[in-house]
Design a protein around this motif. Structure first.
Motif, mmCIF file in Angstrom:
data_model
loop_
_atom_site.group_PDB
_atom_site.id
_atom_site.type_symbol
_atom_site.label_atom_id
_atom_site.label_comp_id
_atom_site.label_asym_id
_atom_site.label_seq_id
_atom_site.Cartn_x
_atom_site.Cartn_y
_atom_site.Cartn_z
ATOM 1 N N PRO A 188 -12.638 11.488 60.345
ATOM 2 C CA PRO A 188 -11.186 11.595 60.203
ATOM 3 C C PRO A 188 -10.680 12.877 60.861
ATOM 4 O O PRO A 188 -11.399 13.862 60.921
ATOM 5 C CB PRO A 188 -11.015 11.655 58.683
ATOM 6 C CG PRO A 188 -12.266 12.312 58.188
ATOM 7 C CD PRO A 188 -13.353 11.953 59.140
ATOM 8 N N PHE A 189 -9.445 12.833 61.382
ATOM 9 C CA PHE A 189 -8.921 14.046 62.038
ATOM 10 C C PHE A 189 -7.581 14.413 61.428
ATOM 11 O O PHE A 189 -6.897 13.584 60.817
ATOM 12 C CB PHE A 189 -8.786 13.864 63.541
ATOM 13 C CG PHE A 189 -8.157 12.569 63.939
ATOM 14 C CD1 PHE A 189 -6.786 12.405 63.898
ATOM 15 C CD2 PHE A 189 -8.955 11.494 64.344
ATOM 16 C CE1 PHE A 189 -6.206 11.217 64.266
ATOM 17 C CE2 PHE A 189 -8.375 10.296 64.715
ATOM 18 C CZ PHE A 189 -7.004 10.150 64.668
ATOM 19 N N HIS A 190 -7.198 15.650 61.637
ATOM 20 C CA HIS A 190 -5.950 16.156 61.102
ATOM 21 C C HIS A 190 -4.822 15.904 62.110
ATOM 22 O O HIS A 190 -5.049 15.905 63.326
ATOM 23 C CB HIS A 190 -6.092 17.659 60.833
ATOM 24 C CG HIS A 190 -4.959 18.215 60.043
ATOM 25 N ND1 HIS A 190 -3.840 18.715 60.638
ATOM 26 C CD2 HIS A 190 -4.767 18.316 58.699
ATOM 27 C CE1 HIS A 190 -2.994 19.110 59.705
ATOM 28 N NE2 HIS A 190 -3.538 18.878 58.512
ATOM 29 N N GLU A 191 -3.618 15.689 61.595
ATOM 30 C CA GLU A 191 -2.450 15.419 62.447
ATOM 31 C C GLU A 191 -2.265 16.498 63.519
ATOM 32 O O GLU A 191 -1.999 16.214 64.687
ATOM 33 C CB GLU A 191 -1.209 15.334 61.551
ATOM 34 C CG GLU A 191 0.037 15.029 62.340
ATOM 35 C CD GLU A 191 1.268 14.919 61.441
ATOM 36 O OE1 GLU A 191 1.110 14.490 60.283
ATOM 37 O OE2 GLU A 191 2.360 15.266 61.913
ATOM 38 N N LEU A 192 -2.446 17.741 63.108
ATOM 39 C CA LEU A 192 -2.239 18.863 64.020
ATOM 40 C C LEU A 192 -3.240 18.830 65.175
ATOM 41 O O LEU A 192 -2.906 19.118 66.327
ATOM 42 C CB LEU A 192 -2.355 20.185 63.244
ATOM 43 C CG LEU A 192 -1.807 21.397 63.984
ATOM 44 C CD1 LEU A 192 -0.309 21.252 64.250
ATOM 45 C CD2 LEU A 192 -2.070 22.661 63.162
ATOM 46 N N GLU A 193 -4.459 18.435 64.840
ATOM 47 C CA GLU A 193 -5.492 18.355 65.873
ATOM 48 C C GLU A 193 -5.107 17.297 66.911
ATOM 49 O O GLU A 193 -5.202 17.515 68.118
ATOM 50 C CB GLU A 193 -6.826 18.000 65.219
ATOM 51 C CG GLU A 193 -7.997 18.197 66.160
ATOM 52 C CD GLU A 193 -9.311 17.703 65.574
ATOM 53 O OE1 GLU A 193 -9.312 17.231 64.411
ATOM 54 O OE2 GLU A 193 -10.323 17.789 66.291
ATOM 55 N N LEU A 194 -4.628 16.157 66.396
ATOM 56 C CA LEU A 194 -4.219 15.068 67.285
ATOM 57 C C LEU A 194 -3.056 15.496 68.185
ATOM 58 O O LEU A 194 -3.123 15.366 69.408
ATOM 59 C CB LEU A 194 -3.814 13.842 66.451
ATOM 60 C CG LEU A 194 -3.233 12.665 67.250
ATOM 61 C CD1 LEU A 194 -4.291 12.029 68.134
ATOM 62 C CD2 LEU A 194 -2.640 11.601 66.329
ATOM 63 N N THR A 195 -1.994 16.028 67.582
ATOM 64 C CA THR A 195 -0.803 16.358 68.388
ATOM 65 C C THR A 195 -1.097 17.485 69.373
ATOM 66 O O THR A 195 -0.586 17.484 70.494
ATOM 67 C CB THR A 195 0.401 16.737 67.498
ATOM 68 O OG1 THR A 195 -0.017 17.734 66.570
ATOM 69 C CG2 THR A 195 0.923 15.522 66.751
ATOM 70 N N THR A 196 -1.933 18.422 68.995
ATOM 71 C CA THR A 196 -2.252 19.524 69.915
ATOM 72 C C THR A 196 -2.979 19.001 71.145
ATOM 73 O O THR A 196 -2.647 19.351 72.288
ATOM 74 C CB THR A 196 -3.125 20.586 69.198
ATOM 75 O OG1 THR A 196 -2.472 20.953 68.012
ATOM 76 C CG2 THR A 196 -3.329 21.802 70.077
ATOM 77 N N ARG A 197 -3.978 18.117 70.898
ATOM 78 C CA ARG A 197 -4.731 17.572 72.039
ATOM 79 C C ARG A 197 -3.837 16.709 72.919
ATOM 80 O O ARG A 197 -3.923 16.746 74.152
ATOM 81 C CB ARG A 197 -5.907 16.758 71.544
ATOM 82 C CG ARG A 197 -6.886 17.682 70.904
ATOM 83 C CD ARG A 197 -8.239 17.103 70.787
ATOM 84 N NE ARG A 197 -9.087 18.131 70.219
ATOM 85 C CZ ARG A 197 -10.351 17.983 69.958
ATOM 86 N NH1 ARG A 197 -10.929 16.851 70.219
ATOM 87 N NH2 ARG A 197 -11.043 18.962 69.446
ATOM 88 N N VAL A 198 -2.976 15.926 72.279
ATOM 89 C CA VAL A 198 -2.055 15.067 73.038
ATOM 90 C C VAL A 198 -1.149 15.926 73.924
ATOM 91 O O VAL A 198 -0.992 15.685 75.115
ATOM 92 C CB VAL A 198 -1.220 14.181 72.080
ATOM 93 C CG1 VAL A 198 -0.014 13.575 72.791
ATOM 94 C CG2 VAL A 198 -2.094 13.078 71.504
ATOM 95 N N ARG A 199 -0.584 16.959 73.323
ATOM 96 C CA ARG A 199 0.322 17.844 74.081
ATOM 97 C C ARG A 199 -0.384 18.442 75.296
ATOM 98 O O ARG A 199 0.135 18.453 76.396
ATOM 99 C CB ARG A 199 0.826 18.982 73.191
ATOM 100 C CG ARG A 199 2.089 18.633 72.463
ATOM 101 C CD ARG A 199 2.901 19.894 72.177
ATOM 102 N NE ARG A 199 3.916 19.594 71.201
ATOM 103 C CZ ARG A 199 3.767 19.770 69.886
ATOM 104 N NH1 ARG A 199 2.647 20.285 69.409
ATOM 105 N NH2 ARG A 199 4.739 19.448 69.065
ATOM 106 N N SER A 200 -1.575 18.960 75.049
ATOM 107 C CA SER A 200 -2.224 19.662 76.151
ATOM 108 C C SER A 200 -2.654 18.691 77.254
ATOM 109 O O SER A 200 -2.536 18.974 78.435
ATOM 110 C CB SER A 200 -3.375 20.539 75.648
ATOM 111 O OG SER A 200 -4.571 19.820 75.662
#
Ligand SMILES: [Fe+2]
Ligand SMILES: [Fe+2]
Length: 506
Positions: free
Chosen positions: A108-120
């Motif tokens: 499972p992953f954290h929302e922040l981890e997902l959005t940060t990777r998506v942004r970058s």
């Protein structure tokens, strides 16, 4: 209006799709969903997403296979792929890397981890895209320049044609292309003329645009300040007035126009409207390149044209100076030039040759400046000494014309216009194809015109009489003097000669 990035989420479990979509919601991107590999490939082909979140474990087509397929396709290889794995297994990562994945997320992953990777990764995608389009634009311009160089003819050069091709290419770019381009130039401080190019269906529509932009009207003082400038979007203060003015002068029924970029360098202006994305310095640079390039070509063509005109003028002045003491005066040299061009065209010679011979033919007797006026104007036949002198004029002519490559044909004409196909001419007694084609053509043109004119030793002949003498001979002139092919062409187009003679009669 800015296009929102599209993110495709691929997972065979509905719950996972839902969860990831809700985590991405705050980013306000467009989210697409697929619950198997085949669907994912179809959506990619149709929607061209900016990023893919790809589950590894799926029935039939698994994540690795989908990833490998997308990364090996030229059209999709630049789309970043984040592989979503269930376990933090080393083998999965290695396999994912081999398949070309750009990043990993372990459930499972954290929302922040997902959005940060998506942004970058979206940022990387954007930069990649810019690089890709920059390369494409450079390629377009280079190909255009190559095409132009191959067929560049400064004398018939039209800026509109070059521009139209350029804008078609700019508008025809699939991605990051504006929907419309306006180019205009001021021919007086307030009068502007130009063209409005607009994508419509699969083609580019061009409409002429004319407007007056008097001082005091919105934006006029910015342009009239005669400085170079660029502006984009709707946030650049006073230059917004320029854009508002331009938009209000667009052809009726077009628009609405927004997301624009403009570049001006008085008296030239170019504006592009409705980019699919926010305009950046990159779009402005592309516009500036396009305009600078077309300005450059126009400048070069203009300079070549004026040099060429001066060259033509000098050639004519020289030819006229040479015939001052001759009894061939008036329009003789002009007519011989036109007859020669007609013959060349009807012989199927290349355009360049036809244009060049019209000029070169006018130089045929330039060597006569060295012949004494008493010989040139002697009534009746010349004696042997005078003939010998007269026979030198082709050689004098080539000497006057020097050795500039641009005068190569003029030299051939001066040297060969009294040579005869059967070898009975002068100064060298050349035969057949040893005589240059230009010389063979001008020889006939010159004889026809001489026959039509009155000379100190002969009357003026009618067109019919002149044709009769050339094709059947009269003792002095014989058909064997002429290149048979040139003679046949003359017979075919003889009525044209009569018309030209009448039009340019002295
Ligand atoms: Fe001559
Ligand atoms: Fe002549």
């Amino acid at each position: 209006m800015e296009n929102r990035p599209k993110i495709l989420i691929v997972d065979d479990e509905k719950m996972n799709l839902k969860l990831m979509a809700s985590m991405l919601a705050p980013l306000q991107h467009e989210v697409l969903l697929a619950n198997n590999g085949e669907d994912a490939l179809n959506i990619v082909a149709r929607e061209n997403p900016d990023l893919i979140l790809l589950d590894v474990m799926m029935p039939r087509l698994d994540g690795f296979t989908v990833c490998r397929m997308l990364k090996s396709d030229e059209a999709t290889r630049l789309i970043p792929i984040i592989m979503v794995t269930a376990l933090n297994q080393l083998e999965d990562r290695v396999q994912g890397l081999e398949a070309g994945a750009d990043d990993f997320l372990t459930k499972p992953f954290h929302e922040l981890e997902l959005t940060t990777r998506v942004r970058s990764l979206l940022r990387v995608k954007q930069l990649n895209d810019q690089l890709h389009y920059a390369h494409k634009h450079i390629n377009y311009i280079t190909r255009h320049v190559e095409g132009l160089l191959g067929s560049f003819d400064p004398l018939s050069f039209k800026l509109e044609t070059v521009n139209q091709e350029l804008w078609q290419q700019l508008l025809g770019l699939k991605e990051r292309a504006p929907e419309a381009v306006l180019t205009a130039a001021a021919d007086a401080p307030v009068n502007w003329r130009g063209c409005f190019y607009r994508r419509q269906g699969g083609s580019i529509r061009a409409e002429a645009v004319a407007f007056s932009w008097p001082a005091g009207s919105p934006g006029a003082e910015v342009i009239l300040a005669a400085r170079e400038g660029v502006f984009a979007n709707r946030e650049d203060g006073k230059e917004e007035a320029v854009a508002d003015f331009l938009v209000s002068r667009m052809p009726a029924g077009t628009g609405p126009w927004r997301n624009y970029a403009a570049y001006y360098n008085y008296p030239l202006l170019i504006a592009a409207f409705n980019y699919p994305c926010r305009v950046t310095a990159y779009e402005l640079d592309v516009l500036r390149n396009f305009l600078t390039y077309s300005q450059f070509v126009q400048l070069v063509a203009g300079q070549i044209k004026s040099t060429e005109e001066a060259f033509h003028y000098t050639i004519k002045a020289l030819a006229r100076a040479a015939e001052v003491n001759d009894d061939d005066t008036g329009n003789h040299i002009t007519r011989v030039g036109i007859f020669a061009r007609e013959l060349a065209q009807n012989l199927g010679c290349a355009d360049y040759f036809c244009r060049e011979i019209a000029l070169a033919a006018q130089m045929h007797d330039v060597g006569k400046v060295h012949i004494h006026p008493d010989v040139l104007r002697k009534p009746g036949r010349l004696n042997a000494v005078e003939w010998r002198l007269m026979h030198q004029h082709p050689l004098y002519g080539t000497r006057i014309l020097g050795d500039a490559p641009r005068l190569q044909m003029a030299r051939e004409v001066a040297l060969h216009h009294h040579e005869k196909w059967d070898g009975s001419g002068y100064p060298a007694g050349l035969k057949g194809e040893d005589i240059s084609l230009a010389g063979r053509i001008v020889a006939l043109a010159d004889v026809y015109d001489a026959l039509r004119n009155k000379r100190s030793y002969k009357p003026a002949f009618s067109h019919r009489e002149a044709c009769g003498i050339i094709t059947a001979g009269d003792g002095r002139v014989l058909p064997g003097h002429f290149d048979p092919e040139v003679l046949m062409t003359f017979q075919r187009i003889a009525p044209r000669f009569a018309d030209i003679y009448e039009t340019l009669r002295d």
